[in-house]
Design a protein around this motif. Sequence first.
Motif, short mmCIF file in Angstrom:
data_model
loop_
_atom_site.label_atom_id
_atom_site.label_comp_id
_atom_site.label_asym_id
_atom_site.label_seq_id
_atom_site.Cartn_x
_atom_site.Cartn_y
_atom_site.Cartn_z
N SER A 12 -23.18 -13.78 24.81
CA SER A 12 -23.19 -13.00 26.05
C SER A 12 -22.72 -11.57 25.80
O SER A 12 -23.21 -10.62 26.42
CB SER A 12 -22.31 -13.67 27.11
OG SER A 12 -22.81 -14.94 27.46
N ARG B 278 -25.71 -9.79 24.70
CA ARG B 278 -26.85 -9.92 25.60
C ARG B 278 -27.95 -10.83 25.05
O ARG B 278 -29.14 -10.60 25.29
CB ARG B 278 -27.44 -8.53 25.92
CG ARG B 278 -26.43 -7.57 26.51
CD ARG B 278 -27.07 -6.26 26.92
NE ARG B 278 -26.07 -5.30 27.36
CZ ARG B 278 -26.34 -4.09 27.85
NH1 ARG B 278 -27.61 -3.71 27.98
NH2 ARG B 278 -25.39 -3.27 28.21
N GLN C 146 -29.95 -14.42 25.00
CA GLN C 146 -30.19 -15.57 25.86
C GLN C 146 -29.63 -16.83 25.19
O GLN C 146 -29.72 -16.98 23.97
CB GLN C 146 -31.69 -15.75 26.11
CG GLN C 146 -32.31 -14.64 26.94
CD GLN C 146 -31.74 -14.59 28.35
OE1 GLN C 146 -31.43 -15.64 28.93
NE2 GLN C 146 -31.62 -13.39 28.91
N ARG D 65 -22.05 -11.75 32.32
CA ARG D 65 -23.42 -11.98 32.79
C ARG D 65 -23.64 -11.39 34.17
O ARG D 65 -24.71 -10.83 34.45
CB ARG D 65 -23.71 -13.49 32.82
CG ARG D 65 -23.40 -14.25 31.57
CD ARG D 65 -24.21 -13.84 30.37
NE ARG D 65 -25.63 -14.10 30.52
CZ ARG D 65 -26.50 -14.01 29.52
NH1 ARG D 65 -26.09 -13.68 28.30
NH2 ARG D 65 -27.78 -14.24 29.72
#
Length: 241
Positions: free
Chosen positions: A25, A28, A30, A144
């Motif tokens: 996270s 960034r 997934q 997030r």
Amino acid sequence: MLVSYFVKVFFSTIELTAMMVLSLSMFRFQFLYYLHKISGIALLMSLISFYFRDINELSDFAIMPVITTEIILVMIVYRLPIFYSMLVCIPGFLAVTIIEAIVFLTGSKLHIYNEELIRTSATSLAILQIASTVITLLFIYLLRRRKIGFLFKVQNLASRRALKGYNFILSAVLVISLVLVQIELMSINSDSVNNLLSIVMAGIFLIGIAAAYKHNKKIIVDKYERPVKDELHRLLRDENR
């Protein structure tokens, strides 16, 4: 005894899964589609840690095999250069280590547990890991939710450029932080926990993260935002002629 071993591996796997999700996270990546693979990596890391800590009683040497396993497997799963994988894995590892240290020190002050209980009681260790996991999940939610994170160009972190200039300094910060984590672990295992060491470790980590984020933001501006602004200014000048 077998139940105690299962409890240790189970809650360690949960904490390590949260740690890996935090790492991804922060950069960034997934993770939802890879969650089963992440959980599998976390389980393997937990088993390796258990092997060194409980079977061979080499707790002081458990960190490096665990973090190395994570770096290699994240590199394979996400097809990253080795330095990029290090850059992704180590900050999350350090962050959760600091969270766990803070939870541990807080619990010690409140007389919930101590060094001896953490080493000998699976229940006390599970409480520590659950608290650490909950805090880690809160950080993941904030990252997030607010879309905070790094965005490095993969080609700048390939082997030819990995240890040049700014990357060299960042590598030094990561290595120093890992060394401090190792010393922190040894101090816990020898009943000589040093609160100052935890503060220094957290300070170095936060300074490193802040400097890296500032540098990364500058790279993003130079790469994406500035060319757009320059092109807009050029078009405005052409219209005014």
